[in-house]
Design a protein around this motif. Sequence first.
Motif, PDB file in Angstrom:
ATOM      1  N   ILE A 121     -13.321 -33.877   6.889  1.00 40.58           N
ATOM      2  CA  ILE A 121     -13.721 -34.915   7.838  1.00 40.58           C
ATOM      3  C   ILE A 121     -12.456 -35.571   8.388  1.00 40.58           C
ATOM      4  N   PRO A 122     -11.809 -34.943   9.372  1.00 38.26           N
ATOM      5  CA  PRO A 122     -10.599 -35.509   9.945  1.00 38.26           C
ATOM      6  C   PRO A 122     -10.900 -36.693  10.856  1.00 38.26           C
ATOM      7  N   GLY A 123      -9.885 -37.542  11.049  1.00 41.22           N
ATOM      8  CA  GLY A 123     -10.040 -38.692  11.913  1.00 41.22           C
ATOM      9  C   GLY A 123      -9.758 -38.351  13.362  1.00 41.22           C
ATOM     10  N   VAL A 124     -10.611 -38.852  14.251  1.00 43.83           N
ATOM     11  CA  VAL A 124     -10.423 -38.610  15.684  1.00 43.83           C
ATOM     12  C   VAL A 124     -10.702 -39.891  16.462  1.00 43.83           C
ATOM     13  N   MET A 125     -10.136 -39.967  17.651  1.00 45.67           N
ATOM     14  CA  MET A 125     -10.428 -41.049  18.578  1.00 45.67           C
ATOM     15  C   MET A 125     -10.738 -40.499  19.969  1.00 45.67           C
ATOM     16  N   THR A 126     -10.013 -39.467  20.363  1.00 41.44           N
ATOM     17  CA  THR A 126     -10.128 -38.938  21.725  1.00 41.44           C
ATOM     18  C   THR A 126     -10.870 -37.597  21.750  1.00 41.44           C
ATOM     19  N   PRO A 127     -11.351 -37.184  22.925  1.00 42.10           N
ATOM     20  CA  PRO A 127     -11.956 -35.848  23.041  1.00 42.10           C
ATOM     21  C   PRO A 127     -10.992 -34.739  22.645  1.00 42.10           C
ATOM     22  N   THR A 128      -9.716 -34.889  22.979  1.00 46.35           N
ATOM     23  CA  THR A 128      -8.733 -33.861  22.614  1.00 46.35           C
ATOM     24  C   THR A 128      -8.642 -33.712  21.104  1.00 46.35           C
ATOM     25  N   ALA A 160     -10.046 -30.798  16.096  1.00 46.05           N
ATOM     26  CA  ALA A 160     -10.680 -30.795  14.772  1.00 46.05           C
ATOM     27  C   ALA A 160     -11.783 -29.757  14.690  1.00 46.05           C
ATOM     28  N   MET A 161     -12.612 -29.680  15.717  1.00 49.67           N
ATOM     29  CA  MET A 161     -13.723 -28.733  15.727  1.00 49.67           C
ATOM     30  C   MET A 161     -13.228 -27.295  15.742  1.00 49.67           C
ATOM     31  N   GLU A 162     -12.181 -27.025  16.530  1.00 52.81           N
ATOM     32  CA  GLU A 162     -11.647 -25.667  16.586  1.00 52.81           C
ATOM     33  C   GLU A 162     -11.001 -25.255  15.259  1.00 52.81           C
ATOM     34  N   ALA A 163     -10.487 -26.231  14.513  1.00 53.38           N
ATOM     35  CA  ALA A 163      -9.908 -25.927  13.200  1.00 53.38           C
ATOM     36  C   ALA A 163     -10.987 -25.671  12.158  1.00 53.38           C
ATOM     37  N   ALA A 177     -13.587 -28.280  11.311  1.00 50.41           N
ATOM     38  CA  ALA A 177     -14.035 -29.501  10.638  1.00 50.41           C
ATOM     39  C   ALA A 177     -15.551 -29.523  10.513  1.00 50.41           C
ATOM     40  N   ASP A 178     -16.029 -30.103   9.422  1.00 51.16           N
ATOM     41  CA  ASP A 178     -17.469 -30.193   9.171  1.00 51.16           C
ATOM     42  C   ASP A 178     -18.090 -31.432   9.800  1.00 51.16           C
ATOM     43  N   MET A 179     -17.282 -32.469   9.968  1.00 50.18           N
ATOM     44  CA  MET A 179     -17.746 -33.748  10.480  1.00 50.18           C
ATOM     45  C   MET A 179     -16.518 -34.451  11.044  1.00 50.18           C
ATOM     46  N   LEU A 180     -16.708 -35.408  11.939  1.00 53.96           N
ATOM     47  CA  LEU A 180     -15.585 -36.132  12.508  1.00 53.96           C
ATOM     48  C   LEU A 180     -15.656 -37.601  12.103  1.00 53.96           C
ATOM     49  N   LYS A 181     -14.517 -38.124  11.678  1.00 54.14           N
ATOM     50  CA  LYS A 181     -14.406 -39.534  11.315  1.00 54.14           C
ATOM     51  C   LYS A 181     -13.856 -40.287  12.532  1.00 54.14           C
ATOM     52  N   MET A 182     -14.698 -41.084  13.184  1.00 48.69           N
ATOM     53  CA  MET A 182     -14.239 -41.872  14.324  1.00 48.69           C
ATOM     54  C   MET A 182     -13.533 -43.112  13.787  1.00 48.69           C
ATOM     55  N   PHE A 183     -12.214 -43.139  13.991  1.00 49.77           N
ATOM     56  CA  PHE A 183     -11.402 -44.181  13.358  1.00 49.77           C
ATOM     57  C   PHE A 183     -10.281 -44.622  14.279  1.00 49.77           C
ATOM     58  N   PRO A 184     -10.037 -45.934  14.341  1.00 53.34           N
ATOM     59  CA  PRO A 184     -10.821 -47.045  13.783  1.00 53.34           C
ATOM     60  C   PRO A 184     -12.022 -47.370  14.675  1.00 53.34           C
ATOM     61  N   ALA A 185     -13.178 -47.452  14.076  1.00 54.64           N
ATOM     62  CA  ALA A 185     -14.433 -47.494  14.832  1.00 54.64           C
ATOM     63  C   ALA A 185     -14.571 -48.721  15.708  1.00 54.64           C
ATOM     64  N   VAL A 205      -7.591 -29.361   7.484  1.00 53.57           N
ATOM     65  CA  VAL A 205      -8.918 -28.783   7.702  1.00 53.57           C
ATOM     66  C   VAL A 205      -8.966 -27.351   7.192  1.00 53.57           C
ATOM     67  N   ARG A 206      -7.949 -26.579   7.519  1.00 49.76           N
ATOM     68  CA  ARG A 206      -7.939 -25.174   7.095  1.00 49.76           C
ATOM     69  C   ARG A 206      -7.842 -25.051   5.575  1.00 49.76           C
TER      70      ARG A 206
END
Length: 217
Positions: A113-120, A125-128, A130-138, A102-103
Amino acid sequence: MANENDVHDRIIDSGVVAVLRGIDDAQIASVARAIHEAGVTAIEVTADGKRASEKIAAVDRELADTDAVVGAGTVLDAPTAQSVIDAGAEFVLAPDCNPEVVRTCNRQGVVSIPGVMTPTEAVTAMEAGADMLKMFPATTVGPDHIGALQGPLGDIDIMPTGGVSSDNVGDFFEGGAVAVGAGSAIVDYDAIAADDMAQVRETAATFVDAVESARSQ
């Protein structure tokens, strides 16, 4: 190259990022052209195969006269991020959340657009930056997971990827997606094997129609 905000907006306007994976050098530009002609503005070339940078550059050249934005996917580390950015990638996706990726994108003015699944993972990602979050695997968590993330974290842009199809894409947009990522649901690999670009275009157009129908609800 479009600026970062413009790339972000074009991804959302497209509604879908078409994921090109494992397509050989001789065909990838033609495939990208056919998919763009079907109405897809955002095209991702995955970085997990051979000659990824060359393929990204080839697609970028092929679509230079269009409104398309070309990005790289499956970018797992900062050196790979820098390599695909140097090749012309205007956005970078990953199945995981690596703050260094991200940086790197932020330093180069490229949408991340990093991949995320959990709130953590989403907060990391947001603190780094990121412009958008990729929810994966959806499809593992389903459309309701979008709202579950947005509830405590705010109005974040989420792009579900992984198992999104014409049959369920409406559920993901209803759940709050700003766009979706799609591989085999939009990229017709049988048609590619037969070098049938008309069919590649038709298959992609069918998915685009499903996206447009879902967003008009």
